[in-house]
Design an enzyme around this catalytic site. Structure first.
Site, short mmCIF file in Angstrom:
data_model
loop_
_atom_site.label_atom_id
_atom_site.label_comp_id
_atom_site.label_asym_id
_atom_site.label_seq_id
_atom_site.Cartn_x
_atom_site.Cartn_y
_atom_site.Cartn_z
N ASP A 124 0.81 -1.22 0.00
CA ASP A 124 0.00 0.00 0.00
C ASP A 124 0.84 1.27 0.00
O ASP A 124 1.94 1.31 0.57
CB ASP A 124 -0.90 -0.02 1.25
CG ASP A 124 -2.13 0.84 1.09
OD1 ASP A 124 -2.67 0.91 -0.03
OD2 ASP A 124 -2.57 1.43 2.10
N HIS B 226 -10.10 5.21 1.39
CA HIS B 226 -9.03 5.32 2.37
C HIS B 226 -9.52 6.14 3.55
O HIS B 226 -10.44 6.95 3.43
CB HIS B 226 -7.81 6.01 1.74
CG HIS B 226 -7.04 5.14 0.80
ND1 HIS B 226 -5.67 5.06 0.80
CD2 HIS B 226 -7.44 4.29 -0.18
CE1 HIS B 226 -5.26 4.23 -0.13
NE2 HIS B 226 -6.32 3.75 -0.75
N GLY B 227 -8.90 5.94 4.71
CA GLY B 227 -9.27 6.73 5.88
C GLY B 227 -10.60 6.34 6.50
O GLY B 227 -11.26 7.16 7.14
N SER C 91 -11.28 4.59 9.05
CA SER C 91 -11.32 4.55 10.52
C SER C 91 -12.02 5.78 11.09
O SER C 91 -12.54 5.73 12.21
CB SER C 91 -9.91 4.45 11.10
OG SER C 91 -9.32 3.20 10.78
N VAL D 296 -8.69 -0.01 6.34
CA VAL D 296 -8.75 0.24 7.79
C VAL D 296 -7.35 0.19 8.36
O VAL D 296 -6.65 -0.81 8.19
CB VAL D 296 -9.64 -0.80 8.50
CG1 VAL D 296 -9.72 -0.50 10.00
CG2 VAL D 296 -11.05 -0.84 7.89
N THR E 178 -6.01 3.04 11.26
CA THR E 178 -5.93 3.69 12.56
C THR E 178 -6.79 3.02 13.61
O THR E 178 -6.40 2.94 14.79
CB THR E 178 -6.30 5.18 12.42
OG1 THR E 178 -5.41 5.81 11.50
CG2 THR E 178 -6.22 5.90 13.75
#
Length: 280
Positions: free
Chosen positions: A83, A209-210, A212, A232, A234
């Protein structure tokens, strides 16, 4: 269980109108937790190692080998994804270290430079049988963030996204629709109308993305509007760290507090895996 290609997991989820979750691996405990949770939930999952995680381990080989071994020993259906790569040397290590897919990240570059870098990397990756994800727009929260996820002009434009996919040949597209990396609280607000518009314009699976920082009901809604791969990271770090903090004052044995962190990640992953409808 044999490691399966990421492309197969994404295609199956898209065909079923659902999503597939991709979880960041930082240490072997994360890989073990994700595999165990996938077994318990009876769901597939993507194990992904970022360029930053590879750097933490002074190279990708050891953590990739450990993660792949965890997957081979698991009864779950799992894939291995590299990633957020902007290092050409790391990209070129991917085929020999067990990865079936890679996210080429040139999103910080101006559009023309992003296209040129991504097209070149994608051509090389396809020649080496790698499925390629890329990013257009700006998902906030990165360490070198030039803007937030809510700054005007950073979200992905549907027409530009369609052109970008045609010009680069990527297999999936991460888009900026209101989420942000590294959020510890679920307070982000997705533009679901924008998700739907991008889905209509773009012929490849979309990636969030992001996640969490996104409320769970909005993740479900985003999948309903066309998101397929849900990243996922954080949320796992928060669970792991909180569990370690709870044990650390009472023990100097790393096995005790690392096991607590692993168990907490397992619970978090299992809960998230059952968030979305199962692919038939």
């Amino acid at each position: 269980m044999t490691l399966v290609p990421t492309a197969d997991l994404v295609a199956a989820a898209q065909a079923a109108g659902t999503g597939v979750l991709a979880f960041n691996v930082i240490t072997i405990e994360y890989a073990q937790a994700i595999a165990t949770a996938a077994e318990r939930a009876g769901r597939p999952a993507i194990l992904q190692i970022s360029q930053n995680a590879a750097r933490y381990h002074s190279g990708v080989s050891a953590i990739a080998a450990a993660t792949a071994e965890v997957a081979w020993l698991s009864s779950a259906t799992l894939s291995l994804h590299l990633d957020h790569v902007d290092d050409t040397t790391l990209l070129e290590r991917a085929p020999d270290t067990g990865f079936s897919s890679v996210m080429v990240d040139a999103s910080a570059l101006p559009y023309a430079a992003n296209v040129a870098a991504t097209r070149k990397a994608t051509e090389w990756a396809h020649d080496h049988r790698l499925w390629v994800e890329a990013e257009l727009g700006y998902v906030g929260g990165k360490p070198d963030a030039p803007a937030s996820a809510h700054t005007a002009g950073v979200r992905t434009d549907p027409a530009e996204a369609a052109r970008y996919v045609a010009e680069t040949g990527v297999d999936a597209l991460a888009v900026a629709v209101g989420s942000s990396h590294a959020m510890a609280d679920r307070t982000a607000s997705l533009d679901l109308d924008l998700v739907a518009a991008i889905r209509e314009a773009v012929p490849v699976p979309l990636v969030l993305h992001g996640s969490s920082g996104v409320p769970l009901e909005q993740i479900r809604a985003a999948v309903g509007q066309g998101m397929v791969k849900i990243n996922v990271g954080t949320a796992l770090n928060v669970a792991f760290t909180d569990a370690v903090r709870g044990v650390l004052p009472h023990s100097r044995d790393p096995r005790r507090y690392l096991a607590a962190g692993r168990d907490a990640v397992t619970e978090t992953v299992q809960r998230l895996l059952t968030l979305l409808p199962e692919a038939s």
